[in-house]
Design a protein around this motif. Structure first.
Motif, mmCIF file in Angstrom:
data_model
loop_
_atom_site.group_PDB
_atom_site.id
_atom_site.type_symbol
_atom_site.label_atom_id
_atom_site.label_comp_id
_atom_site.label_asym_id
_atom_site.label_seq_id
_atom_site.Cartn_x
_atom_site.Cartn_y
_atom_site.Cartn_z
ATOM 1 N N ASN A 49 0.821 -1.212 0.000
ATOM 2 C CA ASN A 49 0.000 0.000 0.000
ATOM 3 C C ASN A 49 0.854 1.259 0.000
ATOM 4 O OD1 ASN A 49 -3.058 -0.565 0.241
ATOM 5 N ND2 ASN A 49 -2.166 -2.063 1.628
ATOM 6 N N ALA A 52 1.646 1.775 -3.488
ATOM 7 C CA ALA A 52 0.492 2.361 -4.179
ATOM 8 C C ALA A 52 0.389 3.860 -3.921
ATOM 9 C CB ALA A 52 -0.796 1.658 -3.726
ATOM 10 N N ARG A 56 0.590 6.626 -6.995
ATOM 11 C CA ARG A 56 -0.443 7.629 -7.271
ATOM 12 C C ARG A 56 0.108 9.044 -7.118
ATOM 13 N NH1 ARG A 56 -5.888 6.546 -6.885
ATOM 14 N NH2 ARG A 56 -5.241 4.365 -6.994
ATOM 15 N N GLN A 153 -1.944 -5.066 -8.681
ATOM 16 C CA GLN A 153 -3.332 -5.515 -8.721
ATOM 17 C C GLN A 153 -3.443 -7.017 -8.505
ATOM 18 O OE1 GLN A 153 -4.266 -3.716 -12.580
ATOM 19 N NE2 GLN A 153 -5.688 -2.335 -11.567
ATOM 20 N N ASN A 173 -7.136 1.445 -3.287
ATOM 21 C CA ASN A 173 -7.370 2.725 -3.951
ATOM 22 C C ASN A 173 -7.514 3.862 -2.953
ATOM 23 O OD1 ASN A 173 -7.877 2.619 -7.104
ATOM 24 N ND2 ASN A 173 -8.625 0.699 -6.267
ATOM 25 N N GLY A 176 -4.029 4.526 -1.823
ATOM 26 C CA GLY A 176 -3.300 5.107 -2.943
ATOM 27 C C GLY A 176 -3.707 6.536 -3.215
ATOM 28 N N THR A 177 -4.995 6.823 -3.040
ATOM 29 C CA THR A 177 -5.474 8.176 -3.281
ATOM 30 C C THR A 177 -4.887 9.154 -2.285
ATOM 31 O OG1 THR A 177 -7.532 7.291 -4.177
ATOM 32 C CG2 THR A 177 -7.534 9.608 -3.563
ATOM 33 N N CYS A 304 -13.002 10.699 -4.116
ATOM 34 C CA CYS A 304 -12.668 9.488 -4.875
ATOM 35 C C CYS A 304 -12.162 8.383 -3.952
ATOM 36 C CB CYS A 304 -11.605 9.805 -5.930
ATOM 37 S SG CYS A 304 -12.193 10.806 -7.318
ATOM 38 N N ALA A 305 -11.349 8.760 -2.967
ATOM 39 C CA ALA A 305 -10.794 7.771 -2.041
ATOM 40 C C ALA A 305 -11.890 7.080 -1.243
ATOM 41 C CB ALA A 305 -9.798 8.454 -1.103
ATOM 42 N N THR A 308 -14.080 4.856 -3.617
ATOM 43 C CA THR A 308 -13.564 3.551 -4.029
ATOM 44 C C THR A 308 -13.789 2.494 -2.957
ATOM 45 O OG1 THR A 308 -11.357 4.193 -3.223
ATOM 46 C CG2 THR A 308 -11.796 4.494 -5.559
ATOM 47 N N SER A 371 -16.217 6.877 -8.866
ATOM 48 C CA SER A 371 -14.930 6.191 -8.689
ATOM 49 C C SER A 371 -15.059 4.699 -8.379
ATOM 50 C CB SER A 371 -14.147 6.873 -7.556
ATOM 51 O OG SER A 371 -14.916 6.911 -6.364
ATOM 52 N N SER A 375 -12.211 -0.370 -8.716
ATOM 53 C CA SER A 375 -12.015 -1.195 -7.524
ATOM 54 C C SER A 375 -13.210 -2.096 -7.222
ATOM 55 C CB SER A 375 -11.750 -0.297 -6.312
ATOM 56 O OG SER A 375 -12.837 0.583 -6.091
#
Length: 486
Positions: A49, A52, A56, A153, A173, A176-177, A304-305, A308, A371, A375
Protein backbone atom coordinates in the motif's frame (compact mmCIF):
# COMPACT_ATOMS: atom_id res chain seq x y z
CA UNK A 1 8.46 -20.01 4.35
CA UNK A 2 10.96 -18.08 2.21
CA UNK A 3 10.23 -16.92 -1.28
CA UNK A 4 11.58 -19.10 -4.07
CA UNK A 5 13.53 -17.06 -6.58
CA UNK A 6 14.89 -17.65 -10.04
CA UNK A 7 17.87 -15.48 -10.93
CA UNK A 8 20.75 -15.47 -13.36
CA UNK A 9 23.73 -13.38 -14.31
CA UNK A 10 23.94 -9.87 -12.95
CA UNK A 11 20.41 -9.97 -11.55
CA UNK A 12 21.38 -12.93 -9.37
CA UNK A 13 24.56 -11.22 -8.17
CA UNK A 14 22.84 -7.93 -7.34
CA UNK A 15 19.86 -9.48 -5.59
CA UNK A 16 22.12 -11.89 -3.69
CA UNK A 17 24.12 -8.94 -2.37
CA UNK A 18 21.04 -7.16 -1.03
CA UNK A 19 19.73 -10.39 0.46
CA UNK A 20 22.98 -10.91 2.32
CA UNK A 21 22.49 -7.59 4.09
CA UNK A 22 19.30 -8.84 5.75
CA UNK A 23 18.78 -12.23 7.44
CA UNK A 24 16.43 -14.61 5.66
CA UNK A 25 14.05 -14.77 8.62
CA UNK A 26 13.21 -11.09 8.11
CA UNK A 27 11.64 -11.95 4.77
CA UNK A 28 9.45 -14.88 5.77
CA UNK A 29 5.77 -15.51 6.09
CA UNK A 30 6.19 -15.43 9.89
CA UNK A 31 5.77 -11.67 9.59
CA UNK A 32 2.20 -12.09 8.35
CA UNK A 33 -0.94 -11.49 10.43
CA UNK A 34 -4.23 -12.40 8.71
CA UNK A 35 -3.16 -11.24 5.25
CA UNK A 36 -6.31 -12.39 3.49
CA UNK A 37 -8.95 -10.66 5.65
CA UNK A 38 -10.44 -7.25 5.17
CA UNK A 39 -8.42 -4.70 7.10
CA UNK A 40 -6.00 -7.49 7.99
CA UNK A 41 -2.49 -6.39 8.82
CA UNK A 42 0.78 -7.71 7.42
CA UNK A 43 4.15 -6.19 6.64
CA UNK A 44 3.71 -7.19 3.00
CA UNK A 45 0.35 -5.46 2.60
CA UNK A 46 1.58 -2.35 4.43
CA UNK A 47 4.51 -2.00 2.05
CA UNK A 48 2.36 -2.80 -1.00
CA UNK A 49 0.00 0.00 0.00
CA UNK A 50 2.96 2.35 0.53
CA UNK A 51 4.03 1.53 -3.02
CA UNK A 52 0.49 2.36 -4.18
CA UNK A 53 0.71 5.69 -2.36
CA UNK A 54 3.94 6.62 -4.16
CA UNK A 55 2.61 5.38 -7.51
CA UNK A 56 -0.44 7.63 -7.27
CA UNK A 57 1.63 10.55 -6.00
CA UNK A 58 3.92 10.17 -8.99
CA UNK A 59 0.97 10.16 -11.39
CA UNK A 60 -0.34 13.43 -9.95
CA UNK A 61 2.95 15.33 -9.90
CA UNK A 62 3.11 16.68 -13.44
CA UNK A 63 -0.59 17.62 -13.83
CA UNK A 64 -0.33 19.55 -10.56
CA UNK A 65 2.38 21.80 -11.98
CA UNK A 66 1.17 22.06 -15.59
CA UNK A 67 1.00 25.84 -15.35
CA UNK A 68 4.61 26.15 -14.11
CA UNK A 69 5.87 23.64 -16.68
CA UNK A 70 3.99 25.55 -19.36
CA UNK A 71 5.79 28.75 -18.36
CA UNK A 72 9.20 27.06 -17.98
CA UNK A 73 9.15 25.44 -21.42
CA UNK A 74 6.77 27.81 -23.25
CA UNK A 75 4.30 24.95 -23.82
CA UNK A 76 0.56 25.17 -24.51
CA UNK A 77 -2.22 22.78 -23.45
CA UNK A 78 -1.71 20.51 -26.47
CA UNK A 79 2.03 20.22 -25.67
CA UNK A 80 1.24 19.37 -22.06
CA UNK A 81 -1.32 16.84 -23.28
CA UNK A 82 1.38 15.16 -25.35
CA UNK A 83 3.43 14.60 -22.16
CA UNK A 84 0.55 12.65 -20.65
CA UNK A 85 0.03 10.88 -23.97
CA UNK A 86 3.66 9.74 -24.15
CA UNK A 87 3.63 8.32 -20.62
CA UNK A 88 0.26 6.57 -20.95
CA UNK A 89 0.99 5.21 -24.41
CA UNK A 90 4.32 3.68 -23.39
CA UNK A 91 2.69 2.37 -20.22
CA UNK A 92 0.00 0.68 -22.29
CA UNK A 93 2.42 -0.92 -24.73
CA UNK A 94 4.78 -2.14 -22.01
CA UNK A 95 2.16 -3.48 -19.57
CA UNK A 96 2.21 -7.10 -20.89
CA UNK A 97 5.87 -7.21 -19.85
CA UNK A 98 4.67 -7.34 -16.24
CA UNK A 99 2.87 -10.60 -16.97
CA UNK A 100 6.02 -12.06 -18.52
CA UNK A 101 8.27 -10.99 -15.64
CA UNK A 102 5.93 -12.40 -13.00
CA UNK A 103 6.16 -15.84 -14.61
CA UNK A 104 9.91 -15.86 -13.92
CA UNK A 105 10.33 -13.68 -10.81
CA UNK A 106 8.42 -13.10 -7.59
CA UNK A 107 6.19 -10.05 -7.68
CA UNK A 108 8.16 -8.12 -5.02
CA UNK A 109 11.18 -8.21 -7.36
CA UNK A 110 9.06 -6.98 -10.28
CA UNK A 111 7.54 -4.23 -8.11
CA UNK A 112 10.97 -3.09 -6.90
CA UNK A 113 12.36 -2.90 -10.45
CA UNK A 114 9.39 -0.87 -11.68
CA UNK A 115 9.45 1.44 -8.66
CA UNK A 116 13.15 2.24 -9.05
CA UNK A 117 12.59 2.84 -12.78
CA UNK A 118 9.84 5.41 -12.22
CA UNK A 119 11.81 7.02 -9.36
CA UNK A 120 14.78 7.61 -11.69
CA UNK A 121 12.59 9.11 -14.41
CA UNK A 122 10.74 11.35 -11.94
CA UNK A 123 14.01 12.84 -10.68
CA UNK A 124 15.18 13.31 -14.27
CA UNK A 125 12.03 15.28 -15.17
CA UNK A 126 12.76 17.66 -12.29
CA UNK A 127 16.28 18.19 -13.62
CA UNK A 128 15.34 18.60 -17.31
CA UNK A 129 16.23 21.81 -19.15
CA UNK A 130 14.40 21.14 -22.42
CA UNK A 131 10.87 20.05 -23.25
CA UNK A 132 12.09 17.08 -25.31
CA UNK A 133 13.96 15.81 -22.23
CA UNK A 134 10.78 15.95 -20.19
CA UNK A 135 8.95 13.96 -22.90
CA UNK A 136 11.69 11.31 -22.99
CA UNK A 137 11.71 10.80 -19.23
CA UNK A 138 7.92 10.69 -19.12
CA UNK A 139 8.15 7.74 -21.51
CA UNK A 140 10.57 6.01 -19.11
CA UNK A 141 8.15 6.81 -16.29
CA UNK A 142 5.37 5.05 -18.20
CA UNK A 143 7.58 1.98 -18.59
CA UNK A 144 8.11 1.79 -14.81
CA UNK A 145 4.40 2.17 -14.07
CA UNK A 146 3.62 -0.50 -16.68
CA UNK A 147 5.57 -3.02 -14.62
CA UNK A 148 4.25 -1.92 -11.23
CA UNK A 149 0.48 -1.50 -11.64
CA UNK A 150 -0.49 -5.01 -12.94
CA UNK A 151 1.76 -6.66 -10.35
CA UNK A 152 0.16 -4.56 -7.59
CA UNK A 153 -3.33 -5.52 -8.72
CA UNK A 154 -2.64 -9.25 -8.95
CA UNK A 155 -0.92 -9.13 -5.54
CA UNK A 156 -4.09 -7.71 -3.98
CA UNK A 157 -6.28 -10.18 -5.90
CA UNK A 158 -4.31 -13.10 -4.43
CA UNK A 159 -4.41 -11.61 -0.91
CA UNK A 160 -8.23 -11.48 -0.62
CA UNK A 161 -11.06 -13.95 -1.15
CA UNK A 162 -13.85 -13.52 -3.72
CA UNK A 163 -16.36 -12.14 -1.22
CA UNK A 164 -14.05 -9.39 0.06
CA UNK A 165 -11.97 -8.58 -3.01
CA UNK A 166 -13.93 -5.43 -3.84
CA UNK A 167 -13.21 -4.05 -0.36
CA UNK A 168 -9.57 -5.06 -0.76
CA UNK A 169 -9.18 -3.16 -4.00
CA UNK A 170 -11.19 -0.30 -2.52
CA UNK A 171 -8.80 -0.12 0.40
CA UNK A 172 -5.83 -0.13 -1.97
CA UNK A 173 -7.37 2.73 -3.95
CA UNK A 174 -8.28 4.60 -0.78
CA UNK A 175 -4.73 4.45 0.51
CA UNK A 176 -3.30 5.11 -2.94
CA UNK A 177 -5.47 8.18 -3.28
CA UNK A 178 -3.91 9.53 -0.11
CA UNK A 179 -0.67 9.48 -2.05
CA UNK A 180 -2.39 11.19 -4.95
CA UNK A 181 -3.65 13.92 -2.65
CA UNK A 182 -0.24 14.28 -1.07
CA UNK A 183 1.61 14.34 -4.36
CA UNK A 184 -0.81 16.82 -5.94
CA UNK A 185 -1.09 19.13 -2.92
CA UNK A 186 2.64 19.13 -2.16
CA UNK A 187 3.58 19.81 -5.78
CA UNK A 188 0.95 22.53 -6.20
CA UNK A 189 1.98 24.31 -2.99
CA UNK A 190 5.71 23.95 -3.62
CA UNK A 191 5.28 25.20 -7.20
CA UNK A 192 4.63 28.72 -5.90
CA UNK A 193 8.01 28.97 -4.14
CA UNK A 194 11.74 28.53 -4.66
CA UNK A 195 14.10 26.44 -2.54
CA UNK A 196 17.80 27.30 -2.57
CA UNK A 197 17.24 29.10 -5.84
CA UNK A 198 15.58 26.07 -7.46
CA UNK A 199 11.93 26.31 -8.65
CA UNK A 200 9.60 24.54 -6.25
CA UNK A 201 8.10 22.24 -8.86
CA UNK A 202 11.54 20.80 -9.63
CA UNK A 203 12.20 20.19 -5.92
CA UNK A 204 8.87 18.37 -5.63
CA UNK A 205 9.86 15.94 -8.38
CA UNK A 206 13.25 15.18 -6.82
CA UNK A 207 11.75 14.74 -3.35
CA UNK A 208 9.08 12.31 -4.59
CA UNK A 209 11.67 10.36 -6.56
CA UNK A 210 13.78 9.86 -3.44
CA UNK A 211 10.83 8.59 -1.42
CA UNK A 212 9.81 6.24 -4.25
CA UNK A 213 13.30 4.73 -4.40
CA UNK A 214 13.24 4.04 -0.65
CA UNK A 215 9.83 2.35 -0.87
CA UNK A 216 11.02 0.25 -3.81
CA UNK A 217 13.97 -1.03 -1.78
CA UNK A 218 11.73 -1.87 1.20
CA UNK A 219 9.33 -3.76 -1.07
CA UNK A 220 12.20 -5.86 -2.42
CA UNK A 221 13.57 -6.65 1.02
CA UNK A 222 10.47 -7.38 3.07
CA UNK A 223 7.40 -8.14 0.90
CA UNK A 224 6.34 -11.81 0.68
CA UNK A 225 4.55 -13.01 -2.46
CA UNK A 226 1.17 -14.56 -1.48
CA UNK A 227 1.46 -16.98 -4.41
CA UNK A 228 1.90 -20.50 -3.05
CA UNK A 229 5.39 -21.93 -2.93
CA UNK A 230 4.16 -25.08 -4.68
CA UNK A 231 3.01 -23.02 -7.65
CA UNK A 232 6.47 -21.47 -7.92
CA UNK A 233 8.13 -24.89 -7.78
CA UNK A 234 5.78 -26.22 -10.44
CA UNK A 235 6.74 -23.39 -12.79
CA UNK A 236 10.43 -24.06 -12.19
CA UNK A 237 10.11 -27.80 -12.82
CA UNK A 238 8.34 -27.43 -16.14
CA UNK A 239 10.69 -27.51 -19.13
CA UNK A 240 8.81 -24.77 -20.94
CA UNK A 241 10.28 -21.47 -22.02
CA UNK A 242 9.06 -18.20 -20.53
CA UNK A 243 7.82 -17.06 -23.94
CA UNK A 244 5.75 -20.21 -24.50
CA UNK A 245 4.26 -19.84 -21.03
CA UNK A 246 3.54 -16.16 -21.71
CA UNK A 247 1.91 -16.96 -25.03
CA UNK A 248 -0.32 -19.57 -23.39
CA UNK A 249 -1.35 -17.07 -20.71
CA UNK A 250 -2.03 -14.42 -23.36
CA UNK A 251 -4.30 -16.70 -25.38
CA UNK A 252 -6.12 -17.74 -22.23
CA UNK A 253 -6.76 -14.13 -21.22
CA UNK A 254 -7.75 -12.47 -24.49
CA UNK A 255 -10.42 -15.03 -25.37
CA UNK A 256 -12.39 -14.38 -22.15
CA UNK A 257 -15.56 -12.48 -23.03
CA UNK A 258 -15.68 -10.63 -19.72
CA UNK A 259 -12.15 -9.37 -20.32
CA UNK A 260 -13.06 -8.19 -23.82
CA UNK A 261 -16.10 -6.27 -22.62
CA UNK A 262 -14.36 -4.62 -19.66
CA UNK A 263 -11.47 -3.58 -21.91
CA UNK A 264 -13.96 -2.14 -24.43
CA UNK A 265 -15.66 -0.04 -21.77
CA UNK A 266 -12.29 0.90 -20.34
CA UNK A 267 -11.12 2.34 -23.64
CA UNK A 268 -13.86 4.98 -23.46
CA UNK A 269 -14.32 4.98 -19.68
CA UNK A 270 -10.71 5.97 -19.00
CA UNK A 271 -10.87 8.99 -21.32
CA UNK A 272 -12.53 11.29 -18.74
CA UNK A 273 -10.00 10.37 -16.06
CA UNK A 274 -7.12 11.13 -18.38
CA UNK A 275 -8.70 14.46 -19.36
CA UNK A 276 -8.95 15.43 -15.68
CA UNK A 277 -5.21 16.09 -15.59
CA UNK A 278 -6.16 19.60 -16.76
CA UNK A 279 -8.22 20.36 -13.63
CA UNK A 280 -5.29 22.07 -11.91
CA UNK A 281 -4.62 24.33 -14.88
CA UNK A 282 -8.33 25.07 -15.28
CA UNK A 283 -8.81 26.16 -11.66
CA UNK A 284 -5.74 28.40 -11.82
CA UNK A 285 -7.03 30.00 -15.04
CA UNK A 286 -10.32 30.74 -13.25
CA UNK A 287 -8.30 32.70 -10.69
CA UNK A 288 -7.73 30.38 -7.74
CA UNK A 289 -4.24 30.55 -6.22
CA UNK A 290 -2.01 27.54 -5.63
CA UNK A 291 -3.33 26.80 -2.15
CA UNK A 292 -6.99 27.06 -3.19
CA UNK A 293 -6.38 24.88 -6.23
CA UNK A 294 -4.59 22.29 -4.12
CA UNK A 295 -7.49 22.29 -1.67
CA UNK A 296 -10.06 21.78 -4.44
CA UNK A 297 -8.11 18.88 -5.91
CA UNK A 298 -7.67 17.46 -2.41
CA UNK A 299 -11.44 17.55 -1.88
CA UNK A 300 -12.02 15.74 -5.17
CA UNK A 301 -9.35 13.14 -4.37
CA UNK A 302 -10.85 12.63 -0.90
CA UNK A 303 -14.24 11.99 -2.45
CA UNK A 304 -12.67 9.49 -4.87
CA UNK A 305 -10.79 7.77 -2.04
CA UNK A 306 -13.90 7.31 0.09
CA UNK A 307 -15.88 6.39 -3.01
CA UNK A 308 -13.56 3.55 -4.03
CA UNK A 309 -13.79 1.92 -0.60
CA UNK A 310 -17.53 2.55 -0.30
CA UNK A 311 -18.12 1.26 -3.83
CA UNK A 312 -16.04 -1.83 -3.14
CA UNK A 313 -18.02 -2.67 0.02
CA UNK A 314 -21.37 -2.05 -1.72
CA UNK A 315 -20.33 -4.13 -4.74
CA UNK A 316 -19.23 -7.00 -2.47
CA UNK A 317 -22.67 -7.03 -0.85
CA UNK A 318 -24.43 -6.70 -4.20
CA UNK A 319 -22.39 -9.61 -5.59
CA UNK A 320 -23.63 -11.82 -2.76
CA UNK A 321 -27.25 -10.87 -3.48
CA UNK A 322 -26.92 -10.90 -7.30
CA UNK A 323 -23.83 -13.06 -8.03
CA UNK A 324 -23.95 -12.53 -11.80
CA UNK A 325 -25.04 -8.88 -12.04
CA UNK A 326 -24.42 -7.13 -8.72
CA UNK A 327 -21.02 -5.66 -9.58
CA UNK A 328 -22.16 -4.72 -13.08
CA UNK A 329 -25.09 -2.71 -11.71
CA UNK A 330 -22.70 -0.81 -9.43
CA UNK A 331 -20.43 -0.03 -12.38
CA UNK A 332 -23.27 1.29 -14.54
CA UNK A 333 -24.53 3.52 -11.73
CA UNK A 334 -21.05 4.95 -11.17
CA UNK A 335 -20.38 5.58 -14.87
CA UNK A 336 -23.79 7.19 -15.37
CA UNK A 337 -23.23 9.64 -12.50
CA UNK A 338 -20.25 11.03 -14.39
CA UNK A 339 -22.58 12.64 -16.95
CA UNK A 340 -24.61 15.03 -14.73
CA UNK A 341 -21.64 15.88 -12.53
CA UNK A 342 -19.45 16.73 -15.55
CA UNK A 343 -22.13 19.08 -16.87
CA UNK A 344 -22.71 20.72 -13.48
CA UNK A 345 -18.99 21.16 -12.78
CA UNK A 346 -17.92 22.47 -16.19
CA UNK A 347 -21.04 24.32 -17.37
CA UNK A 348 -23.49 24.81 -14.50
CA UNK A 349 -21.24 26.49 -11.94
CA UNK A 350 -20.13 30.10 -12.68
CA UNK A 351 -16.39 30.08 -13.40
CA UNK A 352 -15.30 32.63 -10.84
CA UNK A 353 -13.51 32.68 -7.50
CA UNK A 354 -16.83 33.30 -5.73
CA UNK A 355 -17.89 29.75 -6.64
CA UNK A 356 -15.21 28.13 -4.48
CA UNK A 357 -17.63 26.47 -2.03
CA UNK A 358 -19.89 25.23 -4.82
CA UNK A 359 -16.91 23.76 -6.64
CA UNK A 360 -15.79 22.02 -3.44
CA UNK A 361 -19.15 20.36 -2.74
CA UNK A 362 -19.61 19.32 -6.36
CA UNK A 363 -16.11 17.85 -6.61
CA UNK A 364 -16.54 15.84 -3.40
CA UNK A 365 -19.89 14.36 -4.44
CA UNK A 366 -18.58 13.72 -7.93
CA UNK A 367 -15.56 11.82 -6.61
CA UNK A 368 -17.76 9.88 -4.19
CA UNK A 369 -19.95 8.44 -6.97
CA UNK A 370 -17.86 8.14 -10.15
CA UNK A 371 -14.93 6.19 -8.69
CA UNK A 372 -16.45 2.74 -8.22
CA UNK A 373 -15.72 0.98 -11.51
CA UNK A 374 -12.06 0.09 -11.10
CA UNK A 375 -12.01 -1.19 -7.52
CA UNK A 376 -15.61 -2.40 -7.15
CA UNK A 377 -16.08 -4.08 -10.51
CA UNK A 378 -13.23 -4.42 -13.00
CA UNK A 379 -10.43 -5.64 -10.74
CA UNK A 380 -12.52 -8.14 -8.69
CA UNK A 381 -14.22 -9.55 -11.81
CA UNK A 382 -10.87 -10.03 -13.57
CA UNK A 383 -9.71 -12.13 -10.61
CA UNK A 384 -12.75 -14.41 -10.98
CA UNK A 385 -12.66 -15.09 -14.73
CA UNK A 386 -9.10 -16.45 -15.08
CA UNK A 387 -7.06 -18.98 -13.06
CA UNK A 388 -4.85 -17.41 -10.34
CA UNK A 389 -1.65 -17.99 -12.35
CA UNK A 390 -2.96 -15.71 -15.13
CA UNK A 391 -4.09 -12.81 -12.95
CA UNK A 392 -1.07 -10.59 -13.51
CA UNK A 393 -1.39 -11.15 -17.26
CA UNK A 394 -5.06 -10.12 -17.36
CA UNK A 395 -4.36 -6.94 -15.38
CA UNK A 396 -1.39 -6.25 -17.65
CA UNK A 397 -3.41 -6.56 -20.84
CA UNK A 398 -6.19 -4.43 -19.37
CA UNK A 399 -3.64 -1.67 -18.75
CA UNK A 400 -2.19 -2.22 -22.21
CA UNK A 401 -5.46 -1.62 -24.06
CA UNK A 402 -6.93 1.04 -21.79
CA UNK A 403 -3.65 2.92 -21.35
CA UNK A 404 -2.90 3.00 -25.07
CA UNK A 405 -6.27 4.40 -26.09
CA UNK A 406 -6.88 6.68 -23.11
CA UNK A 407 -3.51 8.33 -23.73
CA UNK A 408 -5.11 10.25 -26.61
CA UNK A 409 -7.54 12.06 -24.27
CA UNK A 410 -5.10 14.61 -22.85
CA UNK A 411 -3.78 15.92 -26.20
CA UNK A 412 -7.35 15.92 -27.56
CA UNK A 413 -8.46 18.20 -24.74
CA UNK A 414 -5.63 20.57 -25.61
CA UNK A 415 -6.34 20.44 -29.33
CA UNK A 416 -10.09 20.99 -28.88
CA UNK A 417 -9.46 23.86 -26.46
CA UNK A 418 -7.03 25.59 -28.82
CA UNK A 419 -8.43 24.83 -32.28
CA UNK A 420 -12.17 24.64 -31.67
CA UNK A 421 -12.88 26.73 -28.57
CA UNK A 422 -10.29 29.49 -29.01
CA UNK A 423 -7.79 28.90 -26.18
CA UNK A 424 -4.78 31.21 -26.56
CA UNK A 425 -1.92 31.10 -24.05
CA UNK A 426 -1.07 34.71 -25.00
CA UNK A 427 -4.40 35.80 -23.54
CA UNK A 428 -3.36 34.85 -20.00
CA UNK A 429 -2.54 37.78 -17.71
CA UNK A 430 1.19 37.30 -16.88
CA UNK A 431 0.74 38.95 -13.47
CA UNK A 432 -2.48 37.26 -12.34
CA UNK A 433 -1.91 34.01 -14.25
CA UNK A 434 -5.65 33.77 -14.95
CA UNK A 435 -8.00 34.35 -17.88
CA UNK A 436 -11.78 33.92 -17.91
CA UNK A 437 -11.81 33.40 -21.68
CA UNK A 438 -9.12 30.70 -21.62
CA UNK A 439 -10.75 28.99 -18.62
CA UNK A 440 -14.03 28.84 -20.53
CA UNK A 441 -12.32 27.36 -23.61
CA UNK A 442 -10.52 24.73 -21.54
CA UNK A 443 -13.75 23.78 -19.72
CA UNK A 444 -15.47 23.14 -23.07
CA UNK A 445 -12.61 20.90 -24.15
CA UNK A 446 -12.85 19.01 -20.86
CA UNK A 447 -16.61 18.59 -21.13
CA UNK A 448 -16.27 17.12 -24.62
CA UNK A 449 -13.92 14.42 -23.30
CA UNK A 450 -15.90 13.63 -20.15
CA UNK A 451 -19.71 13.61 -20.52
CA UNK A 452 -19.96 11.54 -23.72
CA UNK A 453 -17.33 8.92 -22.74
CA UNK A 454 -19.03 8.43 -19.36
CA UNK A 455 -22.31 7.66 -21.16
CA UNK A 456 -20.68 5.21 -23.57
CA UNK A 457 -18.91 3.53 -20.66
CA UNK A 458 -22.23 2.97 -18.89
CA UNK A 459 -23.73 1.30 -21.97
CA UNK A 460 -20.64 -0.82 -22.61
CA UNK A 461 -21.07 -2.69 -19.31
CA UNK A 462 -24.47 -4.11 -20.34
CA UNK A 463 -23.27 -7.38 -22.01
CA UNK A 464 -21.60 -8.43 -18.74
CA UNK A 465 -25.04 -9.25 -17.35
CA UNK A 466 -25.09 -12.20 -19.76
CA UNK A 467 -21.48 -13.46 -20.07
CA UNK A 468 -19.89 -13.08 -16.62
CA UNK A 469 -21.50 -16.20 -15.12
CA UNK A 470 -20.16 -18.54 -17.81
CA UNK A 471 -16.64 -17.05 -17.71
CA UNK A 472 -16.47 -17.38 -13.93
CA UNK A 473 -17.53 -21.04 -14.08
CA UNK A 474 -14.93 -21.77 -16.76
CA UNK A 475 -12.20 -20.19 -14.61
CA UNK A 476 -13.18 -22.31 -11.60
CA UNK A 477 -12.99 -25.46 -13.73
CA UNK A 478 -9.55 -24.48 -15.06
CA UNK A 479 -8.30 -23.76 -11.54
CA UNK A 480 -9.55 -27.16 -10.32
CA UNK A 481 -7.69 -28.92 -13.13
CA UNK A 482 -4.49 -27.04 -12.29
CA UNK A 483 -4.76 -28.07 -8.62
CA UNK A 484 -5.28 -31.72 -9.61
CA UNK A 485 -2.23 -31.66 -11.88
CA UNK A 486 -0.03 -30.14 -9.14
Amino acid sequence: MGRARTRSGYISTALGFFRSLFPRNLRTNNMKIKTGKFLGVSVSLILINLAAIMERADENLLPSVYKEVSEAFNAGPSDLGYLTFVRNFVQGLASPLAGVLVITYDRPIVLAIGTLCWALSTAAVGASNYFIQVALWRAVNGFGLAIVIPALQSFIADSYKDGTRGAGFGLLNLIGTIGGIGGGVVATVMAGSEFWGVPGWRCAFIMMATLSAVIGLLVFLFVVDPRKHTEREELMVQKISVWNDSWAATKSVVKVRTFQIIVLQGIVGSLPWTAMVFFTMWFELIGFDHNQTAALLGVFATGCAIGTLMGGIIADKMSRIFPNSGRVMCAQFSAFMGIPFSVILLKGIPQSRESYLTFSITLFLMGLTISWCGSAVNAPMFAEVVPPKHRTMIYAFDRAFEGSFSSFAAPLVGILSEKMFGYDSKGIDPLKGSSVREAEALSKGLLSMMAVPFGLCCLSYTPLHFVFKKDRENAKMASSKDVEMI
